[in-house]
Design a protein around this motif. Structure first.
Motif, short mmCIF file in Angstrom:
data_model
loop_
_atom_site.label_atom_id
_atom_site.label_comp_id
_atom_site.label_asym_id
_atom_site.label_seq_id
_atom_site.Cartn_x
_atom_site.Cartn_y
_atom_site.Cartn_z
N GLU A 80 0.87 -1.17 0.00
CA GLU A 80 0.00 0.00 0.00
C GLU A 80 0.91 1.22 0.00
O GLU A 80 1.76 1.39 0.88
N CYS A 129 0.07 4.46 0.00
CA CYS A 129 -0.45 5.65 0.67
C CYS A 129 -0.42 5.50 2.19
O CYS A 129 -0.84 4.47 2.73
N THR A 164 -2.31 7.04 4.27
CA THR A 164 -3.68 6.97 4.77
C THR A 164 -4.21 5.54 4.69
O THR A 164 -4.97 5.09 5.56
N HIS A 165 -3.79 4.79 3.67
CA HIS A 165 -4.15 3.37 3.60
C HIS A 165 -3.49 2.60 4.74
O HIS A 165 -4.11 1.69 5.32
N GLY A 190 4.57 6.41 1.25
CA GLY A 190 3.41 7.25 0.99
C GLY A 190 3.16 8.32 2.03
O GLY A 190 2.08 8.90 2.08
N PRO A 209 -2.75 4.91 -4.34
CA PRO A 209 -3.36 5.94 -3.50
C PRO A 209 -4.57 6.60 -4.12
O PRO A 209 -4.52 7.10 -5.26
N HIS A 268 -6.28 9.45 -3.08
CA HIS A 268 -6.24 10.91 -3.16
C HIS A 268 -5.33 11.39 -4.30
O HIS A 268 -5.69 12.30 -5.05
N GLU A 320 0.58 9.85 9.05
CA GLU A 320 0.62 8.94 7.91
C GLU A 320 1.86 8.05 7.92
O GLU A 320 2.07 7.26 7.02
#
Length: 364
Positions: free
Chosen positions: A38, A40, A42-43, A67, A197, A199, A353
């Protein structure tokens, strides 16, 4: 509003999550192991918050990537910003998650304790108002990936229109697609695909990810709810099993194939693509933006003759290996021992993050 909440609730539906995990377990039985990244931050937070790693079969491994924009910002960038505040007596305007990030020798928080004027902003446009109400130099710390770059680019453009002479921007932008190429080219990594990601993809669309196919890899653009993430994992497993390279958009409620043409046009107007150091990773070719010559009057690096950046890390810190997915955060010998959210040694433990911060918060 109620309709939106109902839609989002469906992406966290327990029965659907259980159905997806059963399907993933059955499909993952075809191979000994799968490793997906992943990208990102945020993920990474969402995966930890929902406990999704615990729902996946043991042979399906999710690793975190680079990320987190704060985490890959070079330490010298922080030191240079502190120097601007203390020696040049400039007002430093920044997003809040950068304040506690350690540079190579200091942090903005430490500089603030020495009398530096550090202002935390919620929006880059707030820097225009700040500069308009002072005669002092204001320097906005412009860091981030394509999502954040869009708002800062609009602010730079508005600064020129307002003819503000005391506002400049210290750029440390990073671009996601070139980082994917670097990760796929790293012999230490054996990645089977990427959870892309959401976003960032709203801005850049799908075309930049086609490079994954050249490396015989796959990527899935996903949202941030449990069903989003598990659906992404299922698609990547299917691609590996079929020995196919795919780029799919599972986040059509937010991401259009063409991205945001207005933002991309502004990027082309303002920026040149440059080779850029990523903290802990090294220089990645064509992975950053610098202001074009016609915009150099707003470039803090040029205005204050700031020294160049490298990718150095604090001694003993394994953030570089964490950012590349080589190790998990809890495999770093400093994790939760000497490196804590209250006393971070590396940048990955600071930002919301950051992979280490997420692992620490949700490690139970």
């Amino acid at each position: 509003g109620k309709l939106l909440m109902k839609v989002l609730d469906s992406f966290a539906d327990k029965a659907l999550v259980e159905k997806l995990t059963r399907r993933i377990a059955a499909e993952a039985a075809e191979r000994e192991g799968y490793t997906f990244m992943e990208v990102c931050g945020t993920h990474t937070q969402a995966i930890g918050r929902w406990g999704l790693r615990n729902l996946l079969p043991e042979n399906v491994r999710l690793v975190s990537g680079p990320g987190c924009p704060v985490c890959v910002t070079p330490g010298e960038y922080i030191d240079n910003a502190c120097c601007l505040a203390l020696k040049e007596e400039a007002i430093i305007a920044t997003f809040g998650d950068l304040v506690r990030v350690p540079g190579l020798t200091t942090s903005l928080e430490e500089a603030q304790g020495q009398g530096a004027d550090i202002r935390t902003l919620y929006s880059p446009f707030d820097a225009i108002q700040l500069a308009a109400n002072t005669d002092r130099e204001v320097v906005f710390l412009a860091i981030g990936f394509e999502t954040t770059i869009a708002g800062i680019a609009a602010t730079i453009h508005a600064t020129r229109q307002r003819k503000l002479k005391n506002l400049s921007f210290y750029l440390s932008f990073r671009l996601v697609p070139p980082a994917l190429t670097a990760l796929l080219s790293d012999p230490e990594l054996q990645l089977d695909g990427f959870l892309l990601p959401g976003h960032v993809s709203i801005i850049i669309g799908l075309e930049p990810y086609q490079l994954l196919k050249q490396h015989h890899s796959s990527g899935v653009v996903i949202g941030f709810e449990p069903v989003d993430i598990l659906q992404g994992v299922e698609v990547l497993i299917a691609a590996v099993n079929a020995q196919e390279s795919r780029v799919e958009n599972l986040y059509p409620r937010a991401v259009k194939p063409e991205g945001n043409p207005a933002a991309l046009s502004l990027f082309e107007q303002l920026f040149d693509i440059v080779d850029t150091p990523w903290r802990g990773i090294g220089v990645i070719p064509s992975s950053g933006y610098a202001l074009k010559d016609s915009w150099h009057d707003l470039d803090a690096e040029k205005r204050f003759h700031l020294p160049p950046l490298t990718a150095s890390m604090p001694p003993g810190c394994c953030c570089g290996e964490v950012l590349k997915g080589i190790i998990q955060p809890d495999e770093c010998p400093l994790f939760a021992e000497k490196c804590l959210p209250t006393h971070p040694i590396g940048p990955c433990m600071v930002s919301g993050e950051g992979s280490c911060a997420a692992y620490y918060k949700y490690r139970a």
